[in-house]
Write a protein that holds these residues in place. Structure first.
Motif, PDB file in Angstrom:
ATOM      1  N   LYS A 286       0.818  -1.220   0.000  1.00  0.00           N
ATOM      2  CA  LYS A 286       0.000   0.000   0.000  1.00  0.00           C
ATOM      3  C   LYS A 286       0.848   1.265   0.000  1.00  0.00           C
ATOM      4  O   LYS A 286       0.388   2.334  -0.423  1.00  0.00           O
ATOM      5  CB  LYS A 286      -0.987  -0.004   1.168  1.00  0.00           C
ATOM      6  CG  LYS A 286      -0.377   0.214   2.539  1.00  0.00           C
ATOM      7  CD  LYS A 286      -1.479   0.326   3.590  1.00  0.00           C
ATOM      8  CE  LYS A 286      -0.894   0.640   4.970  1.00  0.00           C
ATOM      9  NZ  LYS A 286      -1.960   0.802   5.986  1.00  0.00           N
TER      10      LYS A 286
ATOM     11  N   THR B 244      -7.154  -3.579   2.014  1.00  0.00           N
ATOM     12  CA  THR B 244      -6.800  -2.260   1.496  1.00  0.00           C
ATOM     13  C   THR B 244      -7.588  -1.984   0.214  1.00  0.00           C
ATOM     14  O   THR B 244      -7.701  -2.849  -0.647  1.00  0.00           O
ATOM     15  CB  THR B 244      -5.285  -2.185   1.217  1.00  0.00           C
ATOM     16  OG1 THR B 244      -4.567  -2.514   2.392  1.00  0.00           O
ATOM     17  CG2 THR B 244      -4.887  -0.793   0.753  1.00  0.00           C
ATOM     18  N   SER B 245      -8.109  -0.784   0.105  1.00  0.00           N
ATOM     19  CA  SER B 245      -8.983  -0.465  -1.039  1.00  0.00           C
ATOM     20  C   SER B 245      -8.283  -0.597  -2.383  1.00  0.00           C
ATOM     21  O   SER B 245      -8.922  -0.925  -3.397  1.00  0.00           O
ATOM     22  CB  SER B 245      -9.528   0.959  -0.876  1.00  0.00           C
ATOM     23  OG  SER B 245      -8.457   1.885  -0.813  1.00  0.00           O
ATOM     24  N   SER B 246      -6.969  -0.375  -2.408  1.00  0.00           N
ATOM     25  CA  SER B 246      -6.235  -0.456  -3.683  1.00  0.00           C
ATOM     26  C   SER B 246      -5.617  -1.831  -3.947  1.00  0.00           C
ATOM     27  O   SER B 246      -4.880  -2.004  -4.919  1.00  0.00           O
ATOM     28  CB  SER B 246      -5.124   0.593  -3.703  1.00  0.00           C
ATOM     29  OG  SER B 246      -4.304   0.495  -2.540  1.00  0.00           O
ATOM     30  N   TYR B 247      -5.943  -2.793  -3.084  1.00  0.00           N
ATOM     31  CA  TYR B 247      -5.429  -4.168  -3.277  1.00  0.00           C
ATOM     32  C   TYR B 247      -5.977  -4.720  -4.598  1.00  0.00           C
ATOM     33  O   TYR B 247      -7.186  -4.618  -4.858  1.00  0.00           O
ATOM     34  CB  TYR B 247      -5.853  -5.047  -2.103  1.00  0.00           C
ATOM     35  CG  TYR B 247      -5.446  -6.502  -2.191  1.00  0.00           C
ATOM     36  CD1 TYR B 247      -4.132  -6.891  -1.992  1.00  0.00           C
ATOM     37  CD2 TYR B 247      -6.395  -7.482  -2.483  1.00  0.00           C
ATOM     38  CE1 TYR B 247      -3.755  -8.232  -2.062  1.00  0.00           C
ATOM     39  CE2 TYR B 247      -6.034  -8.822  -2.554  1.00  0.00           C
ATOM     40  CZ  TYR B 247      -4.717  -9.186  -2.345  1.00  0.00           C
ATOM     41  OH  TYR B 247      -4.361 -10.518  -2.423  1.00  0.00           O
ATOM     42  N   PRO B 248      -5.119  -5.308  -5.438  1.00  0.00           N
ATOM     43  CA  PRO B 248      -5.584  -5.792  -6.754  1.00  0.00           C
ATOM     44  C   PRO B 248      -6.671  -6.852  -6.628  1.00  0.00           C
ATOM     45  O   PRO B 248      -6.573  -7.757  -5.790  1.00  0.00           O
ATOM     46  CB  PRO B 248      -4.315  -6.383  -7.385  1.00  0.00           C
ATOM     47  CG  PRO B 248      -3.182  -5.754  -6.641  1.00  0.00           C
ATOM     48  CD  PRO B 248      -3.681  -5.526  -5.250  1.00  0.00           C
TER      49      PRO B 248
END
Length: 209
Positions: free
Chosen positions: A67, A203-207
């Motif tokens: 992150k 995490t919101s940006s986790y692929p």
């Protein structure tokens, strides 16, 4: 008078022989029980399977997602766990080469105290020799971890040593731990990092897959 002296002498010898026999007998009684063995094996297996489950079918992007630059990826978390398999097996080997000190078991902390320490949400700083380098790719990190964990489980499952009679010197007199306690720390440490993996995935940006 001679009979009295002989009686006292013989009684003293008998008492000494009984004392030696009792001490020898006490040394053969293991503090570490089969219940303790099962407790360790079950939890080492449980946390191993949890690591496998959490990393199953991860894409390369998911393995190595961070992150931010200061955070670990899942790959680094699993590498860190694999490093500790080797650190702790070396420590246990050193402890087994030392003289048993069963008297120290009465001063030992309960298993729950080590589990609570690892459940403490406050940050822990990894020692320099346990910091992951991040060079291994994806599933290689899991292979690295499993090689150490599987060997450790086999040792615990089959050992004839009394794991509550051999103590480390590493933490000083007031914090010395038996091999049993070291293994409680070990599986609780895995639980701690399983929570870290869950936070990475949240995490919101986790692929996404």
């Amino acid at each position: 008078m001679k009979k009295l002296v002989r009686y006292i002498r013989d009684s003293t010898c008998l008492s000494l022989l009984l004392l030696v026999a009792n001490l020898a007998s006490a040394q053969t009684v293991k503090l570490w029980t089969e219940t303790d063995r099962k407790f360790l094996v079950d939890n080492l297996e449980r946390t191993k399977l949890a690591v496998i489950s959490e990393t199953r079918n991860l894409t390369p992007a998911q393995w190595h997602f961070k992150k931010d630059s200061a955070s670990w990826s899942i790959a680094q978390v699993v590498e860190h766990l694999g490093v500790y398999e080797r650190i702790f097996v070396q420590e246990a080997d050193i402890m087994l080469s030392s003289k048993p000190e069963p008297v120290l078991d009465s001063l030992s902390l309960p298993d729950s105290s080590y589990i609570a320490w690892m459940n403490d949400p406050s940050p822990h700083k990894a020692e320099w020799n346990a910091e992951p380098l991040g060079f291994m790719k994806g599933n290689d990190n899991l292979t690295y971890f499993l090689f150490g964990r599987n060997n450790f489980i086999e040792f615990i499952r089959n050992t004839t040593y009394d794991l509550k009679s051999h103590f480390t010197y590493r933490w000083g007199k007031e914090r010395r731990r038996s091999i049993h306690a070291l293994m409680v720390v070990h599986f609780a440490h895995t639980d701690r990092h399983l929570k870290q993996i869950a936070r990475i995935k949240a995490t919101s940006s986790y692929p996404k897959s």
